[in-house]
Design an enzyme around this catalytic site. Structure first.
Site, PDB file in Angstrom:
ATOM      1  N   LEU A   1      -5.091   2.258  -0.278  1.00 36.85           N
ATOM      2  CA  LEU A   1      -5.040   1.495  -1.523  1.00 36.85           C
ATOM      3  C   LEU A   1      -5.359   0.031  -1.313  1.00 36.85           C
ATOM      4  CD1 LEU A   1      -2.061   3.112  -3.450  1.00 36.85           C
ATOM      5  CD2 LEU A   1      -4.483   3.743  -3.404  1.00 36.85           C
ATOM      6  N   ASP A   2      -5.020  -0.538  -0.160  1.00 34.65           N
ATOM      7  CA  ASP A   2      -5.435  -1.920   0.097  1.00 34.65           C
ATOM      8  C   ASP A   2      -6.951  -2.030   0.056  1.00 34.65           C
ATOM      9  OD1 ASP A   2      -3.068  -3.326   0.302  1.00 34.65           O
ATOM     10  OD2 ASP A   2      -2.816  -2.934   2.434  1.00 34.65           O
ATOM     11  N   VAL A   3      -7.651  -1.062   0.659  1.00 31.95           N
ATOM     12  CA  VAL A   3      -9.110  -1.084   0.647  1.00 31.95           C
ATOM     13  C   VAL A   3      -9.631  -0.825  -0.762  1.00 31.95           C
ATOM     14  CG1 VAL A   3     -11.189   0.092   1.469  1.00 31.95           C
ATOM     15  CG2 VAL A   3      -9.357  -0.495   3.071  1.00 31.95           C
TER      16      VAL A   3
ATOM     17  N   ASP B   1       0.814  -1.217   0.000  1.00 30.85           N
ATOM     18  CA  ASP B   1       0.000   0.000   0.000  1.00 30.85           C
ATOM     19  C   ASP B   1       0.846   1.266   0.000  1.00 30.85           C
ATOM     20  OD1 ASP B   1      -1.623   2.236   1.010  1.00 30.85           O
ATOM     21  OD2 ASP B   1      -3.151   0.758   1.448  1.00 30.85           O
TER      22      ASP B   1
END
Length: 591
Positions: A450-452, A422
């Site tokens: 960004l992971d989400v 991320d």
């Protein structure tokens, strides 16, 4: 050489049409994605309405409809700023700085657009399988709660955090003033890196735990001595230390640099495999649109597990592949009933199967399970699936109708890309500059933006693949990435940079205003006028009343996520699961 059938790019919404109206930050992006998927239509953006709709026609006798917007009628949430404030996004993003801060990108609106498209795709998949919900509703309020779900779960756990929630964190600065991110998942590499730079041993040791847990806590209060150390070395020397240790550094790129290299690629790719009979259980007569679909997930951390979690919420049965002894993140503190609260936020309701992917026998067992699945989803390191004999072509031999989904870091789109995590992707793509307004040093958010967003994009891509399979009878290879998520999030800023305009928002943008007992966040349209009022000696309700008398819209900023349980703006929406962990509401309602 691959046959044309395995490389041809196709679109699942070809021949369909859509109409979209409502908040342009939401419906405009949803329209862009529908066009990328093959639908034809336009978005009539309207800045005033708090809600809007997207209607798809051509897929049957009745249209498929999505209602979308900022929040419920009683929430008082009217735009990005008020949603970020109420749902806790400002609180989590601001942990590094010691107080709530707004993201200068339209994060919840972007997530809402993707959720809107997901709901439409899922409804179309269900309709093709004889399941007939035709209406889906979502909102930025639900998207914001989903974005903070792992932080909310930790706040309501039976025990405290394993690392301090205190200000601090990367990026680091070199002697030349160059900002950079550091990444390693290995404590040995961390130690070697800092030893090579002559860091004090006590600071090196004390820094590892907060650095390691920054993905979970959104802050990293490691010793200031580590920042002092990097400021005494050149960037070249810091790169040498990273190469020696196995750690990685990434210099923060600007939005202008990212715009100059942008290849215009879609956030996902879909490729037909060979024809194959559809797999899975017969569709039930009613229920959620993915009922009867089986998803096999081999995911780590957030991105792939979240994608599979969303598919499960839409009705799929999710079988999670875990190593012998189970996923070690199940024990990550804080816990609820002995299970990690954060792990539950992403994995509750999944069925686990333990597989040793290093074992020939267990890999054969995994292929046998995949032969009966509809989707195989993973985020292993690049090239690992091929080494294991578990790539798309390998599994197509046992299940030609499979939707094979890989959600990774870079999608092979950037040369010499660093580790695809991320914060490294944020650094490399200009997100660190986009999330902060003009006049502030760039800094990737320590909230896992960004992971989400990558998990949302991955679920969207799988749904597109399932619909394409229904329309063609082919298996489908689906790829998505954190890079695609980053480019989606920064798209408005990249467009400004590409035309030579300042890509950043103005100084002070989305800074909440202090009151005597907390913070308030005015809507973006009212921010300048609200800042002219002296609110510092007023209680939060009185400050809100004062602004309302002047025709200005604002809302209270959530600073303690545990308070969301009792927040009237989300009355009844946050529950607890069977383990006692806080659970946010499903991001869609279906009817």
């Amino acid at each position: 050489m691959a046959s044309p059938a395995t490389t041809r790019t196709v679109r699942p919404l070809d021949t369909l049409r859509f109409e979209a109206s409502g908040p342009p930050q939401i419906t405009g992006l949803a329209a862009d994605r529908l066009r990328l998927l093959g639908a034809q239509g336009e978005a009539a953006g309207q800045d005033g309405p708090a809600s809007g709709q997207v209607v798809i026609t051509g897929a049957g006798p009745r249209p498929v409809r999505a209602t979308t917007g900022w929040g419920g009628p009683k929430s008082g949430l009217v735009d990005e700023a008020t949603v970020q404030a109420a749902t806790g996004v400002m609180a989590v993003h601001g942990r590094r700085d010691g107080g709530p801060r707004g993201l200068a990108v339209d994060y919840t609106a972007t997530a809402t657009a993707v959720l809107t498209v997901q709901g439409l795709l899922a409804t179309l998949v269900g309709a093709a399988r004889g399941i007939h919900p035709r209406q889906v509703t979502t909102s930025a309020e639900r998207a914001g709660l989903l974005a903070v779900s792992q932080y909310l779960a930790a706040a309501g756990a039976d025990e405290g955090e394993a690392a301090d929630l205190a200000p601090g964190g990367p990026p680091f600065t070199s002697a030349e003033g160059t900002l950079f991110e550091l990444e390693t998942l290995d404590p040995g590499a961390w130690a070697v890196f800092w030893k090579a730079l002559d860091a004090p041993a006590d600071a090196m040791r004390a820094g590892w735990r907060p650095f390691q847990f920054r993905y979970a806590t959104a802050c990293a209060p490691f010793p200031a001595a580590l920042h002092t150390v990097t400021r005494s070395h050149s960037t070249a020397r810091i790169r040498q230390a990273a190469a020696l240790s196995g750690a990685q550094v990434c210099v923060l790129r600007t939005l202008a640099e990212r715009a100059a290299e942008h290849d215009g690629a879609a956030p996902w790719s879909l490729r037909l495999m060979e024809p194959g009979a559809r797999t899975g259980q017969p569709a039930p007569s009613g229920g959620r649109p993915l009922a009867g679909i089986t998803v096999l997930e081999a995911g780590r951390r957030i991105q792939a597990p979240l994608a599979a979690h969303l598919l499960g919420l839409l009705g799929a049965e999710v079988i999670r592949i875990e190593p012998p002894g189970g996923d070690p993140l199940r024990g990550m503190p804080p816990a609820c009933s002995g299970i990690s609260a954060r792990w539950l936020a992403l994995n509750r309701g999944k069925r686990a199967v333990e597989i040793d992917i290093k074992s020939d026998a267990d890999r054969r067992r995994l292929r046998d399970i995949a032969a009966e699945a509809d989707v195989f989803l993973h985020n292993w390191a690049p090239g690992k699936a091929g080494e294991l004999g578990l790539d798309a072509q390998d599994l197509a031999t046992v299940n030609p109708g499979l939707v094979y989904a890989y959600t990774g870091g870079w999608a092979d789109r950037l040369p010499d890309a660093p580790m695809g995590t991320d914060f490294m992707v944020q650094a490399r793509t200009g997100v660190g500059e986009a999330v902060r307004p003009e006049g502030e040093p760039p800094a990737p958010s320590l909230m896992t933006l960004l992971d989400v967003m990558g998990g949302l994009t991955g679920a969207e891509a799988v749904l597109a693949g399932l619909l394409l399979r229904e329309r063609t009878g082919h298996g489908v290879r689906v790829d998505s990435s954190l890079l695609g998520a980053a480019d989606t999030l920064t798209a408005p800023a990249l467009r400004r940079a590409a035309r030579g305009a300042n890509p950043r928002r103005p100084a002070g943008f989305r800074h909440p205003l202090p009151t005597a007992d907390g913070w308030i966040a005015p809507s973006d349209a009212c921010a300048v006028a609200a800042a002219a009022h002296d609110l510092g000696e007023l209680a939060t309700p009185d400050a809100l009343s004062l602004l309302a008398r002047h025709g200005l819209t604002a809302t209270a900023v959530t600073t303690d996520l545990a308070d969301l349980h009792h927040d009237a703006r989300f009355a009844g929406s946050i529950s607890r699961d069977a383990h006692g962990a806080p659970a946010v509401p499903d991001p869609w309602s279906l009817s």
